[in-house]
Design a protein around this motif. Structure first.
Motif, PDB file in Angstrom:
ATOM      1  N   LYS A 118       1.435  33.804 -14.504  1.00  0.00           N
ATOM      2  CA  LYS A 118       0.614  34.986 -14.808  1.00  0.00           C
ATOM      3  C   LYS A 118       1.478  36.112 -15.363  1.00  0.00           C
ATOM      4  CE  LYS A 118      -2.758  38.107 -12.702  1.00  0.00           C
ATOM      5  NZ  LYS A 118      -3.451  38.486 -11.462  1.00  0.00           N
ATOM      6  N   ARG A 121       2.696  35.197 -18.866  1.00  0.00           N
ATOM      7  CA  ARG A 121       1.588  35.226 -19.837  1.00  0.00           C
ATOM      8  C   ARG A 121       1.163  36.663 -20.138  1.00  0.00           C
ATOM      9  NH1 ARG A 121      -3.126  31.119 -20.990  1.00  0.00           N
ATOM     10  NH2 ARG A 121      -4.794  32.497 -21.599  1.00  0.00           N
ATOM     11  N   LYS A 125      -0.201  38.575 -23.641  1.00  0.00           N
ATOM     12  CA  LYS A 125      -1.672  38.532 -23.642  1.00  0.00           C
ATOM     13  C   LYS A 125      -2.303  39.560 -24.582  1.00  0.00           C
ATOM     14  CE  LYS A 125      -4.224  39.102 -19.835  1.00  0.00           C
ATOM     15  NZ  LYS A 125      -4.712  38.926 -18.450  1.00  0.00           N
ATOM     16  N   PRO A 368      -6.717  29.547 -15.802  1.00  0.00           N
ATOM     17  CA  PRO A 368      -5.555  30.387 -16.146  1.00  0.00           C
ATOM     18  C   PRO A 368      -4.709  29.823 -17.274  1.00  0.00           C
ATOM     19  CG  PRO A 368      -5.380  29.499 -13.905  1.00  0.00           C
ATOM     20  CD  PRO A 368      -6.735  29.145 -14.386  1.00  0.00           C
ATOM     21  N   ALA A 370      -6.037  28.354 -19.951  1.00  0.00           N
ATOM     22  CA  ALA A 370      -6.808  28.273 -21.202  1.00  0.00           C
ATOM     23  C   ALA A 370      -5.911  28.722 -22.345  1.00  0.00           C
ATOM     24  CB  ALA A 370      -8.040  29.175 -21.110  1.00  0.00           C
TER      25      ALA A 370
ATOM     26  N   PHE B  17     -15.199  31.339 -23.155  1.00  0.00           N
ATOM     27  CA  PHE B  17     -13.998  30.700 -23.684  1.00  0.00           C
ATOM     28  C   PHE B  17     -13.090  30.071 -22.637  1.00  0.00           C
ATOM     29  CE2 PHE B  17     -15.021  33.917 -27.001  1.00  0.00           C
ATOM     30  CZ  PHE B  17     -15.389  32.998 -27.974  1.00  0.00           C
ATOM     31  N   CYS B  18     -13.047  30.633 -21.436  1.00  0.00           N
ATOM     32  CA  CYS B  18     -12.102  30.060 -20.462  1.00  0.00           C
ATOM     33  C   CYS B  18     -12.751  29.757 -19.131  1.00  0.00           C
ATOM     34  CB  CYS B  18     -10.908  30.987 -20.261  1.00  0.00           C
ATOM     35  SG  CYS B  18     -11.285  32.441 -19.263  1.00  0.00           S
ATOM     36  N   MET B  50      -8.546  36.662 -17.796  1.00  0.00           N
ATOM     37  CA  MET B  50      -7.845  35.391 -17.972  1.00  0.00           C
ATOM     38  C   MET B  50      -7.506  35.119 -19.442  1.00  0.00           C
ATOM     39  SD  MET B  50      -9.041  31.994 -15.991  1.00  0.00           S
ATOM     40  CE  MET B  50      -9.041  32.594 -14.330  1.00  0.00           C
ATOM     41  N   CYS B  51      -8.492  35.272 -20.350  1.00  0.00           N
ATOM     42  CA  CYS B  51      -8.228  34.899 -21.748  1.00  0.00           C
ATOM     43  C   CYS B  51      -8.467  36.062 -22.711  1.00  0.00           C
ATOM     44  CB  CYS B  51      -9.069  33.698 -22.168  1.00  0.00           C
ATOM     45  SG  CYS B  51     -10.758  34.089 -22.597  1.00  0.00           S
ATOM     46  N   SER B  52      -8.828  37.225 -22.197  1.00  0.00           N
ATOM     47  CA  SER B  52      -8.988  38.446 -22.997  1.00  0.00           C
ATOM     48  C   SER B  52     -10.240  38.466 -23.870  1.00  0.00           C
ATOM     49  CB  SER B  52      -7.759  38.704 -23.886  1.00  0.00           C
ATOM     50  OG  SER B  52      -6.581  38.713 -23.142  1.00  0.00           O
TER      51      SER B  52
END
Lengths: 428, 61
Positions: A118, A121, A125, A368, A370, B17-18, B50-52
Motif C-alpha cells: 500500500k 503503491r 497512485k 488492492p 487491481a 474497476f476494482c 484502491m484504484c482512484s
C-alpha cells in the motif's frame, strides 16, 4: 529552427520476434498456445472451485504451475469465487509472484503485500488516477503519439496495425511519459525481456540500469515534467509513519514494472479490440456513429477476451472457498477467463457485444492489486480507437494476408498475430 | 411508520474497476470520511481509495 520532438518508436518487421509476436513469445517461454476459451468451455457449468492446476483441468500443457512449488493447487473459476479471492488479500496473497517475477523485475508491487504494498503503491497512485490520465497523460503524451503514428499510416493505404499502431503506442507512451527518450525506448524494453539466457538477462539488466541511472541523475539536477522527475522527488511513507525519498533501486524497479506491464498488455488488448471490431463490422459501425459507446466497448472487449487468462495467489492460511477446503501453502489459480464468461453474470457471455450495460469484470484484476495502470490503458485504447474510426476510412481486412488469429500463451500474453488491413486515409 | 433518515439501513457502493466497496457504515478513513457518512454527502471529487476511480464509477449493490 525548431526541432520536432519524436514521441514514438518506429517498429519494423525485424522487431516482431519474441517481443512483438505473441506466439514467438510463448514459444520462447515454453508455453502452450491453445485458445483458452475452447478449453474452458467444459468447466463453465461445473463447480466454482476445483482442486488441481488450471492447465490440467483445461487439458493443456503446464504453463504456470511447477512441481517445485510443493503444496496443492486449486483453480478458482466462477465470478463470485474469483471476486472473493481477489478481495481477501490476507488469505490470497501476491507473494506467489516472488518466484516468478523478482528475477526479471526485482522486488515490485507485483509481489508485495499488505502495508508495504500500500505504501509503495501510494507513491505513484496520483499519477495513474483517471483525472491524471485524462489530463496529463492524454494531453502531453497519448495524443501526440497517436498523431505521429497516424502520420505514417496516412501516407499509405494498408498496414499491419498490430505492429504499426498497437505495439508502438503504449510502449512509446509509458516510456516517454516516464522520461525515457523515444529513441531509447525500444532498447530499454528489449532489456526487460523475460525470456533469454542468464547472460542475456544480466546484460539486459545492465542496459536498463545504465539508462535509468543516467536519467535519474539528470532529473535530480534538472527536473522535467515526467514520471522519473516525480519519482526522485517523491516521499515514500515508512511503516512507522515517517517518510524518506525513494531510493534509486526502488525507482528503477517501479520503472521496470510500469514499462514492462504498460507496454505489453495494452498492445495486445488494443489489438484484440481492433480485431473484434473488424470481425463484427456492425458493431464497429455502431461505435463509429455513437462514440458514447466507447467506454462500453473497452469494458466489453476486456471482459470478452482479456490478454491474460489467469492470475495467481498464494494461500496464506487454511481457508474454505465455495465449500472447498484449501491448505496454507497452496497456490490458487484465479481464472479471469472463466469468471468473465460466468453464465450467472452475463447473458450469452461468449458473444462480443458492445451494447451490454457496464459491469465489473476481472481483466485488470481486482482488490488492492487491481492494475495500477488500468485507467491509462483504457485511455490509450480510447484515443487510438477514436483515431482508427476517424482516420481509416473503409477499414477492412487485407485479403493479401492470412486472416488474423488470436495467438500467444494460453494463460498469459494473448493477442492477435497481426492486423493486416486496407483503408482509405481520411485527412483533417 | 416510515423510517427516519438516520434509521435507514446503511448502503454499500462498489467500484466498477476494482471492486472496492464503500460502506456507509464504515466510511473511508484513508480519505478522512467518518463512519456513517451517506453516499450523497461525499464530495464529487472523492475517488476510490484502491484504484482512484471517480465517485461516478461506483454503483449501488
Amino acid at each position: 529552427m525548431e526541432t520536432k520532438t519524436t514521441h514514438t518508436v518506429d517498429l519494423s518487421n525485424d522487431d516482431r520476434g519474441v517481443m512483438f509476436n505473441p506466439d514467438e513469445e510463448a514459444k520462447a517461454a515454453g508455453w502452450g498456445t491453445d485458445d483458452p476459451y475452447a478449453c474452458l468451455a467444459k468447466l463453465y457449468d461445473g463447480p466454482p472451485v476445483l482442486k488441481g492446476a488450471l492447465e490440467d483441468l483445461m487439458g493443456i500443457p503446464r504453463q504456470y504451475v511447477s512441481d517445485q512449488w510443493g503444496g496443492d493447487v486449486y483453480s478458482i473459476l466462477s465470478f463470485d469465487a474469483v471476486n472473493k479471492a481477489f478481495m481477501d488479500p490476507d488469505t490470497f496473497s501476491n507473494r506467489v509472484y516472488e518466484k516468478m517475477s523478482v528475477t526479471a523485475l526485482g522486488d515490485t508491487l507485483l509481489n508485495m503485500d499488505g502495508g508495504k504494498h500500500k505504501r509503495m503503491r501510494n507513491v505513484s497512485k496520483p499519477w495513474f488516477k483517471p483525472s491524471f490520465t485524462d489530463g496529463w497523460w492524454t494531453d502531453k503524451w497519448i495524443v501526440d503519439a497517436v498523431d505521429e503514428l497516424f502520420e505514417r499510416l496516412m501516407a499509405k493505404d494498408h498496414a499491419d496495425l498490430n505492429l504499426e499502431l498497437c505495439a508502438p503506442l503504449p510502449m512509446s507512451v509509458v516510456s516517454t511519459g516516464f522520461g525515457i527518450p523515444a529513441d531509447e525506448a525500444l532498447e530499454f524494453r528489449k532489456a526487460l525481456l523475460f525470456h533469454g539466457t542468464r547472460e542475456e538477462m544480466i546484460k539486459g539488466h545492465e542496459t536498463a540500469t545504465r539508462i535509468l541511472m543516467r536519467l535519474m541523475t539528470e532529473r535530480r539536477a534538472y527536473p522535467q515534467d515526467d514520471l522519473i522527475s516525480r519519482f526522485v522527488q517523491a516521499d515514500l511513507e515508512l511503516e512507522d509513519g515517517s517518510t524518506r525519498k525513494m531510493a534509486d533501486d526502488e525507482v528503477m524497479r517501479y520503472c521496470n514494472l510500469i514499462v514492462h506491464a504498460g507496454g505489453g498488455t495494452t498492445w495486445r488488448q488494443l489489438g484484440i479490440t481492433i480485431m473484434a471490431l473488424l470481425n463484427h463490422p456492425e458493431q464497429m459501425e455502431a461505435l463509429r456513429n455513437d462514440r458514447s459507446l466507447m467506454r462500453a466497448t473497452i469494458q466489453e472487449v476486456t471482459r470478452w477476451y482479456p490478454t491474460d487468462t489467469a492470475f495467481l495467489r498464494y494461500v496464506e492460511k487454511d481457508t474454505v472457498l465455495e465449500g472447498v477446503e484449501m491448505k496454507e501453502g497452496s497456490v490458487a489459480m484465479l481464472c479471469l477467463g472463466s469468471a468473465n464468461h460466468d453464465r450467472t453474470q452475463w447473458e450469452d457471455p461468449d458473444s462480443f457485444n458492445i451494447h451490454r450495460p457496464l459491469k465489473r469484470h476481472f481483466a485488470f484484476g481486482a482488490g488492492p492489486h487491481a492494475c495500477l495502470g488500468q485507467h491509462l490503458s483504457r485511455q490509450e485504447m480510447e484515443v487510438a480507437l477514436g483515431a482508427v474510426l476517424d482516420r481509416l476510412g473503409d477499414l477492412r481486412w487485407n485479403p493479401d494476408y492470412p486472416t488474423a488469429r488470436m495467438s500467444g500463451g494460453t494463460l498469459i500474453g494473448r493477442g492477435p498475430d497481426a492486423l493486416h488491413v486496407r483503408y482509405t486515409p481520411v485527412s483533417g | 411508520m416510515h423510517e427516519t433518515w438516520e434509521q435507514a439501513e446503511y448502503r454499500q457502493y462498489s467500484c466498477l474497476f476494482c471492486g472496492h466497496i464503500y460502506d456507509e457504515e464504515e466510511g473511508d478513513s484513508d480519505s478522512g470520511i467518518a463512519p456513517g457518512t451517506r453516499w450523497e454527502d461525499i464530495s464529487d471529487d472523492w475517488c476510490c481509495p484502491m484504484c482512484s476511480a471517480g465517485k461516478a464509477d461506483f454503483e449501488l449493490i
